[in-house]
Design a protein around this motif. Structure first.
Motif, PDB file in Angstrom:
ATOM      1  N   ASP A  82       0.810  -1.220   0.000  1.00 25.01           N
ATOM      2  CA  ASP A  82       0.000   0.000   0.000  1.00 25.01           C
ATOM      3  C   ASP A  82       0.842   1.268   0.000  1.00 25.01           C
ATOM      4  O   ASP A  82       0.318   2.363  -0.189  1.00 25.01           O
ATOM      5  N   ASN A  83       2.151   1.122   0.196  1.00 29.87           N
ATOM      6  CA  ASN A  83       3.062   2.258   0.199  1.00 29.87           C
ATOM      7  C   ASN A  83       3.516   2.533  -1.238  1.00 29.87           C
ATOM      8  O   ASN A  83       4.107   1.663  -1.880  1.00 29.87           O
ATOM      9  N   GLU A  84       3.274   3.723  -1.739  1.00 27.25           N
ATOM     10  CA  GLU A  84       3.657   4.059  -3.115  1.00 27.25           C
ATOM     11  C   GLU A  84       5.158   3.956  -3.338  1.00 27.25           C
ATOM     12  O   GLU A  84       5.606   3.839  -4.475  1.00 27.25           O
ATOM     13  N   ARG A  85       5.938   4.002  -2.270  1.00 22.16           N
ATOM     14  CA  ARG A  85       7.401   3.940  -2.392  1.00 22.16           C
ATOM     15  C   ARG A  85       7.952   2.531  -2.143  1.00 22.16           C
ATOM     16  O   ARG A  85       9.170   2.344  -2.114  1.00 22.16           O
ATOM     17  N   PRO A 110      -8.223  -8.520  -7.470  1.00 19.45           N
ATOM     18  CA  PRO A 110      -8.043  -7.105  -7.820  1.00 19.45           C
ATOM     19  C   PRO A 110      -8.214  -6.138  -6.658  1.00 19.45           C
ATOM     20  O   PRO A 110      -7.418  -5.206  -6.509  1.00 19.45           O
ATOM     21  N   ASP A 111      -9.231  -6.344  -5.821  1.00 20.92           N
ATOM     22  CA  ASP A 111      -9.500  -5.400  -4.728  1.00 20.92           C
ATOM     23  C   ASP A 111      -8.409  -5.390  -3.661  1.00 20.92           C
ATOM     24  O   ASP A 111      -8.370  -4.484  -2.833  1.00 20.92           O
ATOM     25  N   SER A 112      -7.528  -6.387  -3.677  1.00 21.14           N
ATOM     26  CA  SER A 112      -6.470  -6.440  -2.656  1.00 21.14           C
ATOM     27  C   SER A 112      -5.227  -5.656  -3.068  1.00 21.14           C
ATOM     28  O   SER A 112      -4.302  -5.518  -2.274  1.00 21.14           O
ATOM     29  N   LEU A 113      -5.211  -5.146  -4.301  1.00 21.80           N
ATOM     30  CA  LEU A 113      -4.036  -4.441  -4.814  1.00 21.80           C
ATOM     31  C   LEU A 113      -4.337  -2.982  -5.096  1.00 21.80           C
ATOM     32  O   LEU A 113      -5.466  -2.630  -5.452  1.00 21.80           O
ATOM     33  N   PRO A 114      -3.331  -2.123  -5.002  1.00 19.95           N
ATOM     34  CA  PRO A 114      -3.511  -0.725  -5.412  1.00 19.95           C
ATOM     35  C   PRO A 114      -3.836  -0.666  -6.910  1.00 19.95           C
ATOM     36  O   PRO A 114      -3.434  -1.546  -7.681  1.00 19.95           O
TER      37      PRO A 114
END
Length: 194
Positions: free
Chosen positions: A80-83, A113-117
Protein backbone atom coordinates in the motif's frame (compact mmCIF):
# COMPACT_ATOMS: atom_id res chain seq x y z
CA UNK A 1 15.52 -12.29 -23.64
CA UNK A 2 16.22 -9.88 -20.76
CA UNK A 3 14.47 -10.74 -17.51
CA UNK A 4 13.90 -8.59 -14.42
CA UNK A 5 13.16 -10.49 -11.18
CA UNK A 6 10.68 -8.70 -8.92
CA UNK A 7 10.25 -10.24 -5.47
CA UNK A 8 9.82 -9.65 -1.78
CA UNK A 9 12.75 -11.03 0.22
CA UNK A 10 10.59 -11.96 3.21
CA UNK A 11 8.66 -14.66 1.37
CA UNK A 12 10.55 -15.89 -1.68
CA UNK A 13 14.26 -16.03 -0.90
CA UNK A 14 14.44 -19.84 -1.32
CA UNK A 15 12.98 -19.69 -4.80
CA UNK A 16 14.37 -16.46 -6.24
CA UNK A 17 17.99 -17.54 -5.79
CA UNK A 18 17.33 -20.77 -7.67
CA UNK A 19 15.22 -19.03 -10.34
CA UNK A 20 18.01 -16.51 -10.90
CA UNK A 21 20.65 -19.24 -11.07
CA UNK A 22 18.79 -21.41 -13.58
CA UNK A 23 17.76 -18.44 -15.73
CA UNK A 24 21.34 -17.12 -15.76
CA UNK A 25 22.56 -20.54 -16.89
CA UNK A 26 20.04 -20.51 -19.76
CA UNK A 27 19.88 -16.84 -20.82
CA UNK A 28 23.27 -15.64 -19.50
CA UNK A 29 23.95 -13.76 -16.24
CA UNK A 30 23.91 -10.32 -17.91
CA UNK A 31 20.36 -11.00 -19.17
CA UNK A 32 18.85 -11.75 -15.74
CA UNK A 33 18.51 -8.84 -13.33
CA UNK A 34 18.23 -9.67 -9.63
CA UNK A 35 19.22 -6.81 -7.36
CA UNK A 36 21.42 -8.94 -5.07
CA UNK A 37 23.36 -10.37 -8.03
CA UNK A 38 23.28 -7.47 -10.47
CA UNK A 39 23.99 -4.31 -8.46
CA UNK A 40 27.66 -3.44 -8.14
CA UNK A 41 29.03 -1.82 -5.01
CA UNK A 42 28.32 1.91 -5.04
CA UNK A 43 25.55 1.65 -7.64
CA UNK A 44 22.71 4.12 -7.15
CA UNK A 45 19.88 1.73 -6.39
CA UNK A 46 16.95 3.71 -7.80
CA UNK A 47 18.75 4.69 -10.99
CA UNK A 48 20.04 1.17 -11.66
CA UNK A 49 16.63 -0.43 -11.00
CA UNK A 50 14.93 1.93 -13.46
CA UNK A 51 17.63 1.34 -16.07
CA UNK A 52 17.30 -2.44 -15.67
CA UNK A 53 13.52 -2.20 -16.12
CA UNK A 54 14.00 -0.10 -19.28
CA UNK A 55 16.23 -2.83 -20.69
CA UNK A 56 13.92 -5.72 -19.76
CA UNK A 57 11.74 -7.77 -22.09
CA UNK A 58 9.74 -9.30 -19.23
CA UNK A 59 9.30 -8.88 -15.47
CA UNK A 60 8.97 -12.09 -13.47
CA UNK A 61 7.15 -11.26 -10.23
CA UNK A 62 7.73 -14.01 -7.65
CA UNK A 63 4.80 -14.14 -5.20
CA UNK A 64 4.94 -16.18 -2.02
CA UNK A 65 2.58 -16.48 0.95
CA UNK A 66 3.74 -13.20 2.58
CA UNK A 67 4.02 -11.10 -0.60
CA UNK A 68 0.66 -9.37 -0.24
CA UNK A 69 0.48 -9.03 3.55
CA UNK A 70 4.09 -8.08 4.35
CA UNK A 71 4.02 -5.07 6.70
CA UNK A 72 6.38 -2.24 7.53
CA UNK A 73 7.46 -1.17 11.03
CA UNK A 74 4.23 0.81 11.48
CA UNK A 75 2.09 -2.23 10.66
CA UNK A 76 1.01 -0.90 7.24
CA UNK A 77 0.98 -3.31 4.30
CA UNK A 78 4.12 -2.67 2.22
CA UNK A 79 2.18 -2.98 -1.05
CA UNK A 80 0.00 0.00 0.00
CA UNK A 81 3.06 2.26 0.20
CA UNK A 82 3.66 4.06 -3.11
CA UNK A 83 7.40 3.94 -2.39
CA UNK A 84 7.49 0.16 -1.82
CA UNK A 85 10.07 -1.15 -4.31
CA UNK A 86 8.06 -4.23 -5.25
CA UNK A 87 5.09 -2.04 -6.13
CA UNK A 88 7.20 0.62 -7.87
CA UNK A 89 8.90 -1.97 -10.08
CA UNK A 90 5.54 -3.43 -11.09
CA UNK A 91 4.03 0.02 -11.69
CA UNK A 92 6.95 1.00 -13.93
CA UNK A 93 6.61 -2.26 -15.88
CA UNK A 94 2.89 -1.74 -16.47
CA UNK A 95 3.37 1.92 -17.41
CA UNK A 96 6.02 0.97 -19.96
CA UNK A 97 4.10 -1.97 -21.38
CA UNK A 98 6.60 -4.58 -20.19
CA UNK A 99 4.91 -8.00 -19.78
CA UNK A 100 4.65 -9.12 -16.15
CA UNK A 101 4.56 -12.84 -15.34
CA UNK A 102 3.36 -13.66 -11.82
CA UNK A 103 5.14 -16.73 -10.49
CA UNK A 104 3.18 -18.22 -7.60
CA UNK A 105 5.07 -20.24 -5.01
CA UNK A 106 3.57 -23.45 -3.68
CA UNK A 107 -0.12 -22.87 -2.79
CA UNK A 108 -0.05 -19.06 -2.94
CA UNK A 109 -3.08 -17.67 -4.76
CA UNK A 110 -2.96 -14.82 -7.25
CA UNK A 111 -4.13 -11.67 -5.44
CA UNK A 112 -7.68 -10.56 -6.21
CA UNK A 113 -8.04 -7.10 -7.82
CA UNK A 114 -9.50 -5.40 -4.73
CA UNK A 115 -6.47 -6.44 -2.66
CA UNK A 116 -4.04 -4.44 -4.81
CA UNK A 117 -3.51 -0.73 -5.41
CA UNK A 118 -4.99 0.51 -8.70
CA UNK A 119 -1.60 1.08 -10.35
CA UNK A 120 -0.64 -2.62 -10.22
CA UNK A 121 -4.02 -4.34 -10.61
CA UNK A 122 -2.87 -5.48 -14.04
CA UNK A 123 -1.04 -8.21 -12.15
CA UNK A 124 -4.38 -9.94 -11.54
CA UNK A 125 -4.95 -10.17 -15.31
CA UNK A 126 -1.50 -11.50 -16.17
CA UNK A 127 -0.96 -15.10 -17.14
CA UNK A 128 1.41 -16.73 -14.71
CA UNK A 129 3.20 -19.87 -13.60
CA UNK A 130 3.34 -21.96 -10.42
CA UNK A 131 6.52 -23.26 -8.81
CA UNK A 132 6.44 -25.80 -6.00
CA UNK A 133 9.22 -26.42 -3.51
CA UNK A 134 9.12 -30.19 -4.13
CA UNK A 135 9.60 -29.80 -7.90
CA UNK A 136 11.50 -26.51 -7.89
CA UNK A 137 14.09 -27.20 -10.58
CA UNK A 138 11.64 -28.83 -12.99
CA UNK A 139 9.09 -26.06 -12.54
CA UNK A 140 11.74 -23.37 -13.14
CA UNK A 141 12.86 -25.24 -16.27
CA UNK A 142 9.24 -25.19 -17.46
CA UNK A 143 9.06 -21.44 -16.88
CA UNK A 144 12.31 -20.92 -18.77
CA UNK A 145 10.98 -22.95 -21.72
CA UNK A 146 7.84 -20.79 -21.84
CA UNK A 147 9.92 -17.58 -21.71
CA UNK A 148 12.43 -18.67 -24.35
CA UNK A 149 11.77 -16.85 -27.64
CA UNK A 150 10.90 -19.21 -30.47
CA UNK A 151 10.42 -22.17 -28.16
CA UNK A 152 7.54 -24.39 -29.20
CA UNK A 153 5.27 -26.21 -26.85
CA UNK A 154 5.23 -30.02 -27.01
CA UNK A 155 2.79 -31.19 -29.67
CA UNK A 156 2.76 -27.90 -31.59
CA UNK A 157 4.49 -27.10 -34.86
CA UNK A 158 6.99 -24.25 -35.07
CA UNK A 159 5.32 -20.94 -35.75
CA UNK A 160 1.83 -22.24 -35.16
CA UNK A 161 -0.37 -20.07 -33.01
CA UNK A 162 -2.17 -21.97 -30.25
CA UNK A 163 -5.93 -21.90 -30.31
CA UNK A 164 -7.62 -19.47 -27.94
CA UNK A 165 -8.84 -22.33 -25.77
CA UNK A 166 -5.22 -23.42 -25.22
CA UNK A 167 -4.13 -20.01 -23.96
CA UNK A 168 -4.36 -20.95 -20.28
CA UNK A 169 -2.92 -24.45 -20.38
CA UNK A 170 0.51 -25.74 -19.45
CA UNK A 171 1.93 -28.63 -21.39
CA UNK A 172 5.13 -28.89 -19.40
CA UNK A 173 5.84 -28.98 -15.71
CA UNK A 174 4.19 -26.40 -13.51
CA UNK A 175 0.77 -24.84 -13.64
CA UNK A 176 -0.36 -21.87 -15.64
CA UNK A 177 -2.56 -19.47 -13.72
CA UNK A 178 -4.66 -16.84 -15.41
CA UNK A 179 -7.11 -14.39 -13.96
CA UNK A 180 -9.51 -12.87 -16.42
CA UNK A 181 -12.42 -10.53 -15.74
CA UNK A 182 -11.74 -10.67 -12.01
CA UNK A 183 -12.33 -14.43 -11.78
CA UNK A 184 -9.44 -16.71 -10.98
CA UNK A 185 -8.99 -19.53 -13.49
CA UNK A 186 -6.46 -22.21 -12.70
CA UNK A 187 -5.76 -24.73 -15.43
CA UNK A 188 -4.09 -27.90 -14.19
CA UNK A 189 -2.53 -29.80 -17.02
CA UNK A 190 0.42 -31.38 -15.32
CA UNK A 191 1.31 -34.92 -16.37
CA UNK A 192 2.50 -35.72 -12.84
CA UNK A 193 -0.89 -34.84 -11.35
CA UNK A 194 0.36 -32.23 -8.86
Amino acid sequence: MRIFLNYRTIDSVYAVGQISKQMARHFGRVHVFRDQDSLSLGALYARRIRAALDESDVVVSVIGTHWLDARDKRGVRCIDNERDWVRMELRIAFERGIPVVPVLLDDTMLPVPDSLPDDIRGLTLSQGWRIRHQTLEDDIDGLIRRLTPGATKPGSSAGAQPAATQRNSATGHGIVVANQNGTQNVTLNDPRGR
